[in-house]
Each structure stands twice: as C-alpha cells, then as structure tokens.
Motif scaffolding. Sequence first.
Motif, PDB file in Angstrom:
ATOM      1  N   GLY A 210       8.755   0.326  12.964  1.00 13.61           N
ATOM      2  CA  GLY A 210       8.120  -1.007  13.038  1.00 13.61           C
ATOM      3  C   GLY A 210       9.276  -2.213  12.741  1.00 13.61           C
ATOM      4  N   ARG A 211       8.822  -3.363  12.306  1.00 12.34           N
ATOM      5  CA  ARG A 211       9.751  -4.474  11.837  1.00 12.34           C
ATOM      6  C   ARG A 211      10.995  -3.929  11.222  1.00 12.34           C
ATOM      7  N   GLY A 212      10.452  -2.919  10.216  1.00 13.05           N
ATOM      8  CA  GLY A 212      11.486  -2.469   8.889  1.00 13.05           C
ATOM      9  C   GLY A 212      12.556  -1.785   9.850  1.00 13.05           C
ATOM     10  N   THR A 213      12.680  -1.463  10.901  1.00 10.05           N
ATOM     11  CA  THR A 213      13.971  -0.837  11.572  1.00 10.05           C
ATOM     12  C   THR A 213      14.915  -1.952  11.906  1.00 10.05           C
ATOM     13  N   LYS A 214      14.363  -3.320  11.937  1.00 13.84           N
ATOM     14  CA  LYS A 214      15.605  -4.443  12.137  1.00 13.84           C
ATOM     15  C   LYS A 214      15.881  -4.067  13.387  1.00 13.84           C
ATOM     16  N   GLY A 215      15.358  -3.644  14.593  1.00 16.53           N
ATOM     17  CA  GLY A 215      15.730  -3.472  15.833  1.00 16.53           C
ATOM     18  C   GLY A 215      16.481  -2.268  16.082  1.00 16.53           C
ATOM     19  N   SER A 234       5.296  -0.403  16.428  1.00 17.69           N
ATOM     20  CA  SER A 234       4.345  -1.493  16.146  1.00 17.69           C
ATOM     21  C   SER A 234       4.458  -2.630  17.102  1.00 17.69           C
ATOM     22  N   ARG A 235       3.691  -3.380  17.116  1.00 16.92           N
ATOM     23  CA  ARG A 235       3.476  -4.549  18.135  1.00 16.92           C
ATOM     24  C   ARG A 235       4.802  -5.580  17.643  1.00 16.92           C
ATOM     25  N   ALA A 236       5.084  -5.481  16.348  1.00 12.83           N
ATOM     26  CA  ALA A 236       6.297  -6.585  15.814  1.00 12.83           C
ATOM     27  C   ALA A 236       7.585  -6.039  16.626  1.00 12.83           C
ATOM     28  N   GLY A 250      -1.645   0.784  18.710  1.00 10.81           N
ATOM     29  CA  GLY A 250      -2.500  -0.092  18.185  1.00 10.81           C
ATOM     30  C   GLY A 250      -3.566  -0.709  19.032  1.00 10.81           C
ATOM     31  N   GLN A 251      -4.510  -1.469  18.217  1.00 14.11           N
ATOM     32  CA  GLN A 251      -5.653  -2.251  19.234  1.00 14.11           C
ATOM     33  C   GLN A 251      -5.249  -2.672  20.482  1.00 14.11           C
ATOM     34  N   THR A 252      -4.048  -3.469  20.699  1.00 16.94           N
ATOM     35  CA  THR A 252      -3.667  -3.823  22.219  1.00 16.94           C
ATOM     36  C   THR A 252      -2.494  -2.837  22.753  1.00 16.94           C
ATOM     37  N   ALA A 264       7.338   5.014  10.314  1.00 16.68           N
ATOM     38  CA  ALA A 264       8.603   4.299   9.430  1.00 16.68           C
ATOM     39  C   ALA A 264       8.785   2.535   9.865  1.00 16.68           C
ATOM     40  N   GLY A 265       8.742   2.133   8.410  1.00 18.30           N
ATOM     41  CA  GLY A 265       9.061   0.630   8.413  1.00 18.30           C
ATOM     42  C   GLY A 265       7.787  -0.027   9.041  1.00 18.30           C
ATOM     43  N   ILE A 266       6.762   0.270   8.865  1.00 19.80           N
ATOM     44  CA  ILE A 266       5.357  -0.248   9.396  1.00 19.80           C
ATOM     45  C   ILE A 266       4.298  -0.366   8.345  1.00 19.80           C
ATOM     46  N   SER A 267       4.097  -1.659   8.243  1.00 14.60           N
ATOM     47  CA  SER A 267       3.126  -2.182   7.061  1.00 14.60           C
ATOM     48  C   SER A 267       1.986  -1.618   6.916  1.00 14.60           C
ATOM     49  N   GLY A 268       1.133  -1.395   8.124  1.00 10.22           N
ATOM     50  CA  GLY A 268      -0.164  -0.720   8.134  1.00 10.22           C
ATOM     51  C   GLY A 268      -1.133  -1.777   8.455  1.00 10.22           C
ATOM     52  N   ALA A 284       4.054   8.047   6.004  1.00  8.95           N
ATOM     53  CA  ALA A 284       4.531   6.749   5.921  1.00  8.95           C
ATOM     54  C   ALA A 284       5.845   6.570   5.151  1.00  8.95           C
ATOM     55  N   VAL A 285       6.636   5.943   5.728  1.00  4.29           N
ATOM     56  CA  VAL A 285       7.864   5.771   5.097  1.00  4.29           C
ATOM     57  C   VAL A 285       8.398   4.149   4.978  1.00  4.29           C
ATOM     58  N   ASN A 286       8.152   3.564   3.942  1.00  3.11           N
ATOM     59  CA  ASN A 286       8.151   2.408   3.663  1.00  3.11           C
ATOM     60  C   ASN A 286       8.791   1.839   2.260  1.00  3.11           C
ATOM     61  N   VAL A 302       8.076   6.133  -0.532  1.00  2.83           N
ATOM     62  CA  VAL A 302       8.801   5.122  -1.030  1.00  2.83           C
ATOM     63  C   VAL A 302      10.133   5.020  -0.782  1.00  2.83           C
ATOM     64  N   ALA A 303      10.680   4.610   0.493  1.00  3.84           N
ATOM     65  CA  ALA A 303      12.148   4.747   0.647  1.00  3.84           C
ATOM     66  C   ALA A 303      12.663   4.064   1.610  1.00  3.84           C
ATOM     67  N   ASP A 304      14.005   3.900   1.807  1.00  2.75           N
ATOM     68  CA  ASP A 304      14.749   2.976   2.929  1.00  2.75           C
ATOM     69  C   ASP A 304      14.775   3.863   4.043  1.00  2.75           C
ATOM     70  N   LEU A 305      14.237   3.649   5.119  1.00  2.10           N
ATOM     71  CA  LEU A 305      14.133   4.618   6.459  1.00  2.10           C
ATOM     72  C   LEU A 305      15.672   4.851   6.822  1.00  2.10           C
TER      73      LEU A 305
HETATM   74  C1  LIG Z   1      -5.007  -9.867  18.521  1.00  2.00           C
HETATM   75  C2  LIG Z   1      -4.045  -8.786  17.567  1.00  2.00           C
HETATM   76  C3  LIG Z   1      -3.707  -7.701  18.056  1.00  2.00           C
HETATM   77  C4  LIG Z   1      -2.607  -6.989  17.801  1.00  2.00           C
HETATM   78  N1  LIG Z   1      -2.465  -5.717  18.237  1.00  2.00           N
HETATM   79  C5  LIG Z   1      -1.674  -4.734  17.429  1.00  2.00           C
HETATM   80  C6  LIG Z   1      -1.123  -3.515  17.975  1.00  2.00           C
HETATM   81  O1  LIG Z   1      -1.979  -3.136  19.023  1.00  2.00           O
HETATM   82  N2  LIG Z   1      -0.188  -2.753  17.355  1.00  2.00           N
HETATM   83  C7  LIG Z   1       0.306  -3.332  16.458  1.00  2.00           C
HETATM   84  O2  LIG Z   1       1.307  -2.846  15.632  1.00  2.00           O
HETATM   85  N3  LIG Z   1       0.108  -4.450  15.911  1.00  2.00           N
HETATM   86  C8  LIG Z   1      -0.716  -5.290  16.370  1.00  2.00           C
HETATM   87  N4  LIG Z   1      -0.785  -6.604  16.015  1.00  2.00           N
HETATM   88  C9  LIG Z   1      -0.050  -7.109  15.096  1.00  2.00           C
HETATM   89  C10 LIG Z   1      -0.245  -6.803  13.528  1.00  2.00           C
HETATM   90  O3  LIG Z   1      -1.189  -7.696  12.952  1.00  2.00           O
HETATM   91  C11 LIG Z   1       1.181  -6.917  12.547  1.00  2.00           C
HETATM   92  O4  LIG Z   1       1.787  -8.019  12.814  1.00  2.00           O
HETATM   93  C12 LIG Z   1       1.964  -5.655  13.121  1.00  2.00           C
HETATM   94  O5  LIG Z   1       1.592  -4.370  13.392  1.00  2.00           O
HETATM   95  C13 LIG Z   1       3.212  -5.603  12.281  1.00  2.00           C
HETATM   96  O6  LIG Z   1       4.204  -4.855  12.544  1.00  2.00           O
HETATM   97  P1  LIG Z   1       4.991  -4.217  11.555  1.00  2.00           P
HETATM   98  O7  LIG Z   1       4.152  -3.163  10.739  1.00  2.00           O
HETATM   99  O8  LIG Z   1       6.342  -3.306  12.367  1.00  2.00           O
HETATM  100  O9  LIG Z   1       5.698  -5.412  10.827  1.00  2.00           O
HETATM  101  P2  LIG Z   1       5.609  -5.990   9.429  1.00  2.00           P
HETATM  102  O10 LIG Z   1       4.277  -6.255   9.070  1.00  2.00           O
HETATM  103  O11 LIG Z   1       6.455  -7.061   9.133  1.00  2.00           O
HETATM  104  O12 LIG Z   1       6.027  -4.630   8.450  1.00  2.00           O
HETATM  105  C14 LIG Z   1       7.263  -4.274   8.335  1.00  2.00           C
HETATM  106  C15 LIG Z   1       7.248  -3.219   7.218  1.00  2.00           C
HETATM  107  O13 LIG Z   1       8.444  -2.599   6.982  1.00  2.00           O
HETATM  108  C16 LIG Z   1       8.867  -2.403   5.728  1.00  2.00           C
HETATM  109  N5  LIG Z   1      10.363  -2.193   5.512  1.00  2.00           N
HETATM  110  C17 LIG Z   1      11.373  -3.222   5.991  1.00  2.00           C
HETATM  111  N6  LIG Z   1      12.549  -2.738   5.867  1.00  2.00           N
HETATM  112  C18 LIG Z   1      12.384  -1.412   5.585  1.00  2.00           C
HETATM  113  C19 LIG Z   1      13.422  -0.287   5.436  1.00  2.00           C
HETATM  114  N7  LIG Z   1      14.586  -0.537   5.450  1.00  2.00           N
HETATM  115  N8  LIG Z   1      12.665   0.957   5.205  1.00  2.00           N
HETATM  116  C20 LIG Z   1      11.533   1.278   5.149  1.00  2.00           C
HETATM  117  N9  LIG Z   1      10.615   0.166   5.235  1.00  2.00           N
HETATM  118  C21 LIG Z   1      11.090  -0.959   5.448  1.00  2.00           C
HETATM  119  C22 LIG Z   1       8.443  -3.226   5.064  1.00  2.00           C
HETATM  120  O14 LIG Z   1       8.233  -3.165   3.545  1.00  2.00           O
HETATM  121  C23 LIG Z   1       7.206  -3.633   5.684  1.00  2.00           C
HETATM  122  O15 LIG Z   1       6.087  -2.870   4.950  1.00  2.00           O
HETATM  123  C24 LIG Z   1      -1.711  -7.523  16.453  1.00  2.00           C
HETATM  124  C25 LIG Z   1      -2.207  -8.694  16.118  1.00  2.00           C
HETATM  125  C26 LIG Z   1      -3.451  -9.245  16.710  1.00  2.00           C
HETATM  126  C27 LIG Z   1      -3.640 -10.685  16.000  1.00  2.00           C
END
Ligand SMILES: Cc1cc2nc3c(=O)[nH]c(=O)nc-3n(C[C@H](O)[C@H](O)[C@H](O)COP(=O)(O)OP(=O)(O)OC[C@H]3O[C@@H](n4cnc5c(N)ncnc54)[C@H](O)[C@@H]3O)c2cc1C
Length: 320
Positions: A210-215, A234-236, A250-252, A264-268, A284-286, A302-305
């Motif tokens: 997810g976003r936690g990968t920072k790309g 994740s969608r992010a 996910g949903q979409t 990994a690095g996905i908030s849930g 989950a790794v977060n 609970v760790a850095d991915l």
């Molecule tokens: C209509 C609609 C449909 C959507 N459909 C989808 C879908 O299909 N799929 C989907 O995924 N989302 C969907 N979303 C978006 C969803 O609401 C979230 O915004 C998205 O899932 C967040 O992605 P994320 O968990 O990667 O990012 P974030 O919520 O920003 O979470 C990032 C996580 O990474 C952790 N992290 C950061 N750095 C590290 C590190 N170094 N090591 C470990 N952990 C770290 C942080 O603690 C945080 O928990 C949808 C939203 C809407 C409104």
Amino acid sequence: MSNVLIVAEQGGGQLRKATLHAISAGRALAARTGGALHVALLGQGVRPLADALAATGAEVHVADAPALEHPLADAWAPVIAEIAKACGAAYVGAAATAQGKDLLPRVAARLGAGMATEVLGFGGDGAAVTFRRPMWAGNVLAEVEIATPVKVFTVRATEFPAAEPGAGKGAVHEVAVQVPAGLRTRHVAFREVKSERPELTEARVVVSGGRGTKGDFKPVEALADALGAAVGASRAAVDAGWVPNDWQVGQTGKVVAPDLYVAAGISGAIQHLAGMKGSKVIVAVNKDPDAPVFQIADYGLVADLFQALPALTEKVKASK
Ligand SMILES: Cc1cc2nc3c(=O)[nH]c(=O)nc-3n(C[C@H](O)[C@H](O)[C@H](O)COP(=O)(O)OP(=O)(O)OC[C@H]3O[C@@H](n4cnc5c(N)ncnc54)[C@H](O)[C@@H]3O)c2cc1C
C-alpha cells in the motif's frame, strides 16, 4: 421444479476457474429447488471443453460458432436467453467476473428477469430462495428476493468451492446459433497482461503493498516471488501510479480469497477489506499498532515493512 443454467467462461482454450465455482453455486441452488443443472458454453472451437463441464454432472449446451468467438455481450446474450428458455431455466447465473458482469444484465433484460449481483450465498426456505449479497463495501449483507419468474444472478467465485466431478456425466447438446445481425459492438483487440506470476484472482498466495511502500514495491515483489505469489496493491498505490491498475484489490478492484494474504503498508480501509477479507489467513505488516488492518489479521507484525519483508523473504528462501 426450477432448472438452473450457469454460463461458462473460457479463454485461450481453457475454462476459467471461476466457472467451476459458479457451477458449484448452481448445484447448490438446483439441490434447493429440485431442478436440473445446465451449463451454457459459448465460443468458437470450444466443443473440447464441454466434457470437463459435463463431468460435473451438468447437462451442457454448446453454442460453437465464429460469431461467438469473442465474448461480446451483444452477441452472446440472445443465445444464452434462447438456451435458458429451451432448458426451462428459472435461474440463470454466472461468476461475477468482468465478463459475467457485462453479460448477465443483458441476459436478464432479454428474459424480463430481476437480477442479484455478487451473490455470496443463498437464503430462504426450501425452494423459496433468497440471494445474499454485499452492500456498502461488504459492511451490510442484504437478503434479496427476486419477484420475477426467471431470476438472474452473478456469484462471487471466492464464496463457493470449485465444483468437483459429479457422480454421473451430463449430456452434451450442440445448439444451433442465431446471432442477430447488426450488432452494436464489435471486437477490436484483446490485450492480455502477461506475467510470470499467478493471476491475482486465482493465486493461492497474494502479497499486497500500500501507500506504506512509498512507491518502492521491490520488497513486496521479492516476498511474492519467494512465495510463488501474485502481487496486489491498495488503491492508494494504484492511484499514485506506482503499480498497474489490475493489481488493485478491493471494492473497486479485484476480490480475492487466497489461502494466504499478506498486506504490507496497508491501513485496512473498508474498501480494501471488501476485496480480501475472505482470505483464509491474513498477515498484516504495518508500523502503526492501531492500524485497522490488525482487527481482521490472523497474524500482525508491528514493523517497518522495509525491514520485515526482506527478513521474511530470506526465511522463506532458506526454508526451501
Ligand atoms: C468509492 C471508493 C472505492 C474505493 N475502492 C478501493 C479499493 O478497491 N481498494 C483499496 O485498496 N482502496 C479503495 N478505496 C480507497 C480506500 O478508502 C483507502 O484510501 C485506501 O485503501 C488506502 O490505501 P493504503 O492502505 O495503501 O493507504 P493508507 O490508508 O495511507 O495506509 C498506509 C499504511 O501504511 C502504513 N505504513 C507507512 N509506512 C510504513 C512502513 N514503512 N512499514 C509498514 N507500514 C507502513 C501506515 O501506518 C498506514 O497504515 C476506495 C475509496 C472509495 C471512496
């Protein structure tokens, strides 16, 4: 007695795995209604696939014609509607894949049928069947009754087991195909994404970032490759342009239910959970101990991915 017709999906000379899951839903439904299970197989050069379908015990209707080579809903829907009428189907279903979602509403319109999508299971009493389906990203489960004589539905493949060969072999019938002239769509090209990794929706193991990968998806991909897994996101991560669209869970995105899902690095967020919470084991790794993903995880780290994933990858490699 209400017969059940399931529409098979094939591609590249093979049946799609989701079809066997839809057949198992059809079989459960037929057992409830006391009807017979039928399968419609459409395409060009698909006759050899009919035997595998008949082995599930279903009666198979094969419509094999050049006009059906590509799964154009415009061309396929009238043929399926005719097969449904000919076999007296009161229920017509398919897997809720991109193809099923495109095709079945048109079949429903042709049959004047009500429709339930993404069905997770059947409720009700005896032959009075209701359809259980998710709403609000799976936070609410609705029990839907379809009031029309013919009922059309798509099922979430992850909610039904793959159909095993049945006790007996079903008959195979060839269907004379009449595709209406003047179709409003035509097939232009099919650009398949080729990957060495397993297909996301069919993989036994999925590792998502997810976003936690920072790309930087390298640690995610390395763990996935060590486990022989598909990579999800994740969608992010997708919206940021870090990874391709077809990795989104996910949903979409895609709905997956592997034996093992590593987030990994996905908030849930609920929209992400909607696509993976049916997984058998969730890891989950977060680095945030309060991340919502830990509420559904079987194992939480609970760790850095960037430290945890390479360490896990080494352990997996060492255990081989
Ligand atoms: C209509 C609609 C449909 C959507 N459909 C989808 C879908 O299909 N799929 C989907 O995924 N989302 C969907 N979303 C978006 C969803 O609401 C979230 O915004 C998205 O899932 C967040 O992605 P994320 O968990 O990667 O990012 P974030 O919520 O920003 O979470 C990032 C996580 O990474 C952790 N992290 C950061 N750095 C590290 C590190 N170094 N090591 C470990 N952990 C770290 C942080 O603690 C945080 O928990 C949808 C939203 C809407 C409104």
